[in-house]
Design an enzyme around this catalytic site. Sequence first.
Site, PDB file in Angstrom:
ATOM      1  N   TYR A 181      32.938 -28.212 -13.708  1.00 24.23           N
ATOM      2  CA  TYR A 181      32.434 -27.308 -14.748  1.00 24.23           C
ATOM      3  C   TYR A 181      32.618 -27.898 -16.151  1.00 24.23           C
ATOM      4  O   TYR A 181      31.860 -27.598 -17.058  1.00 24.23           O
ATOM      5  CB  TYR A 181      33.166 -25.961 -14.694  1.00 24.23           C
ATOM      6  CG  TYR A 181      32.532 -24.936 -13.786  1.00 24.23           C
ATOM      7  CD1 TYR A 181      32.355 -25.192 -12.439  1.00 24.23           C
ATOM      8  CD2 TYR A 181      32.135 -23.695 -14.280  1.00 24.23           C
ATOM      9  CE1 TYR A 181      31.793 -24.245 -11.602  1.00 24.23           C
ATOM     10  CE2 TYR A 181      31.569 -22.737 -13.456  1.00 24.23           C
ATOM     11  CZ  TYR A 181      31.398 -23.018 -12.123  1.00 24.23           C
ATOM     12  OH  TYR A 181      30.831 -22.077 -11.298  1.00 24.23           O
ATOM     13  N   LYS A 232      37.639 -31.175  -0.371  1.00 24.91           N
ATOM     14  CA  LYS A 232      36.673 -32.013   0.357  1.00 24.91           C
ATOM     15  C   LYS A 232      37.248 -33.433   0.330  1.00 24.91           C
ATOM     16  O   LYS A 232      36.611 -34.389  -0.137  1.00 24.91           O
ATOM     17  CB  LYS A 232      35.291 -31.905  -0.318  1.00 24.91           C
ATOM     18  CG  LYS A 232      34.158 -32.534   0.464  1.00 24.91           C
ATOM     19  CD  LYS A 232      33.784 -31.804   1.748  1.00 24.91           C
ATOM     20  CE  LYS A 232      32.735 -32.594   2.523  1.00 24.91           C
ATOM     21  NZ  LYS A 232      32.488 -32.044   3.882  1.00 24.91           N
ATOM     22  N   ASP A 264      33.633 -26.997   3.703  1.00 29.51           N
ATOM     23  CA  ASP A 264      32.551 -26.554   4.601  1.00 29.51           C
ATOM     24  C   ASP A 264      33.122 -25.740   5.763  1.00 29.51           C
ATOM     25  O   ASP A 264      32.594 -24.690   6.132  1.00 29.51           O
ATOM     26  CB  ASP A 264      31.715 -27.749   5.101  1.00 29.51           C
ATOM     27  CG  ASP A 264      32.550 -28.928   5.579  1.00 29.51           C
ATOM     28  OD1 ASP A 264      33.779 -28.926   5.392  1.00 29.51           O
ATOM     29  OD2 ASP A 264      31.963 -29.862   6.166  1.00 29.51           O
ATOM     30  N   ASP A 288      34.363 -20.809  -7.016  1.00 30.71           N
ATOM     31  CA  ASP A 288      33.213 -19.999  -7.423  1.00 30.71           C
ATOM     32  C   ASP A 288      32.440 -19.553  -6.183  1.00 30.71           C
ATOM     33  O   ASP A 288      32.120 -18.378  -6.010  1.00 30.71           O
ATOM     34  CB  ASP A 288      32.310 -20.833  -8.349  1.00 30.71           C
ATOM     35  CG  ASP A 288      31.083 -20.065  -8.789  1.00 30.71           C
ATOM     36  OD1 ASP A 288      31.228 -18.891  -9.165  1.00 30.71           O
ATOM     37  OD2 ASP A 288      29.970 -20.634  -8.739  1.00 30.71           O
ATOM     38  N   ASP A 292      32.648 -15.636  -3.985  1.00 32.31           N
ATOM     39  CA  ASP A 292      31.474 -14.782  -3.739  1.00 32.31           C
ATOM     40  C   ASP A 292      31.357 -14.483  -2.245  1.00 32.31           C
ATOM     41  O   ASP A 292      31.067 -13.355  -1.847  1.00 32.31           O
ATOM     42  CB  ASP A 292      30.179 -15.476  -4.199  1.00 32.31           C
ATOM     43  CG  ASP A 292      29.754 -15.040  -5.588  1.00 32.31           C
ATOM     44  OD1 ASP A 292      30.636 -14.701  -6.399  1.00 32.31           O
ATOM     45  OD2 ASP A 292      28.537 -15.034  -5.865  1.00 32.31           O
TER      46      ASP A 292
HETATM   47  C1  IPM Z   1      31.873 -16.466 -11.911  1.00 36.02           C
HETATM   48  C2  IPM Z   1      30.476 -16.716 -12.403  1.00 36.02           C
HETATM   49  C3  IPM Z   1      30.530 -17.739 -13.536  1.00 36.02           C
HETATM   50  C4  IPM Z   1      31.064 -19.032 -12.959  1.00 36.02           C
HETATM   51  C5  IPM Z   1      29.197 -17.951 -14.289  1.00 36.02           C
HETATM   52  C6  IPM Z   1      28.637 -16.651 -14.815  1.00 36.02           C
HETATM   53  C7  IPM Z   1      29.337 -18.964 -15.393  1.00 36.02           C
HETATM   54  O1  IPM Z   1      29.640 -17.109 -11.372  1.00 36.02           O
HETATM   55  O2  IPM Z   1      32.715 -16.031 -12.717  1.00 36.02           O
HETATM   56  O3  IPM Z   1      32.120 -16.691 -10.730  1.00 36.02           O
HETATM   57  O4  IPM Z   1      30.299 -19.844 -12.415  1.00 36.02           O
HETATM   58  O5  IPM Z   1      32.270 -19.255 -13.076  1.00 36.02           O
HETATM   59 MG    MG Z   2      30.561 -17.027  -9.458  1.00 36.71          MG
END
Ligand code: IPM
Ligand code: MG
Length: 407
Positions: A181, A232, A264, A288, A292
């Site tokens: 990032y 990884k 993975d 990240d 999710d």
């Molecule tokens: C998160 C989001 C952010 C990230 C974006 C909005 C920049 O997806 O907080 O997980 O990638 O960190």
């Molecule tokens: Mg995210």
Amino acid sequence: MAAIHSKPQLIKTLGSVPSRFGAPRKPTSLRCSAARPLHPRSYSITLLPGDGIGPEVVSVAKDILSVVGAHEGIEFFYNEMPMGGAALDAVGVPLPEETLAAAKQSDAVLLGAIGGYKWDGNEKPLKPETGLLQLRAGLGVFANLRPATVWPQLVDSSTLKKEVAEGVDLIVIRELTGGIYFGEPRGFGTNDKGEDFGFNTEIYSTFEIDRIARVAFEIARKRQSKLCSVDKANVLEASMLWRKRVNEIASEYSDVQLSHMYVDNAAMQLIRDPRQFDTIVTNNIFGDILSDEASIITGSIGMLPSASVSESGPGLFEPIHGSAPDIAGQDKANPLATVLSAAMLLRYGLGEENAARRIEAAVIETLNKGFRTSDIHSSGMVLVGCKRMGEEVLKSVDSQKPIVAVS
Ligand code: IPM
Ligand code: MG
């Protein structure tokens, strides 16, 4: 909400671990500047409502914080600042200097959500997301805590079979201010054939790995003492160093059972058998993605809070969900992720454990009474909007008996 189960533990000197994970925090009032009120338990909170449903959910969480504070003898002073698309529209940048300065001076920061269709086509420096990355970097919040708990009341909302999802209670500890990032060099170029390319750098130093590893071990120790480090390391040098350092730090935590998993495989295992995980530590981009994935096991991303903390300064607390522009302004959003982020703010940001528990208990009671926003609604439950959900949580807060600290 993942309970951070307290176990008796020796307090020891911790290198670079935020004090909230190791030794007890000093009274926060010591950090108050002269301009702040002299009340012994008063805190300044920067509110960053942001875009889309952000203002709606932050407004609910603010009311609940205030009422819980009144029950616990805590006073909050709020400072609302523009951020994300709202700041772009108001002053032309996604993170105004004044917003970052206010956030740095406060005791904790509560963020709603940022982004929306309107700004999707903007150049990178003028994207709402860029403001969020600048805020994380500016506050130095390198440790991102993302709990994913399957609430018994909501187990049927999970996309996984009940027998797989039931009882899941894990936390992803994501490194937040390093890796691909932020790595340099990065950018765009053109090769010999005249083709355009884009490139980024995945880079981690020993220091960055050691400090996130220590946070993860400390948290694992307060839960089930099981830590899985995801990398990884079969391909990436940055991951090879990651694994080596995590193994090295493990020698300081012989009571925590450490395992390693390639990312993975981890993505697959999270769906196959999520209960095998307790605490997961991983880099910025894997965190990240995996957070999710973990969130949807719980049924709705609308329930998941997060905390981002540094070594000493104010933490940043925000729901995991985005700004949901499609339902913004319609009183349809689920405010519980932000309300639970406020609980994390109290616990990890201010060391106010009892107040945090009050909020979590009130959310559980509200769900037990059957109130549901549309994202978690099922037949037989009472469908409510964002505001009403907040009111119901407030009623539950008001009806609570005093909470006695267990730890
Ligand atoms: C998160 C989001 C952010 C990230 C974006 C909005 C920049 O997806 O907080 O997980 O990638 O960190
Ligand atoms: Mg995210």
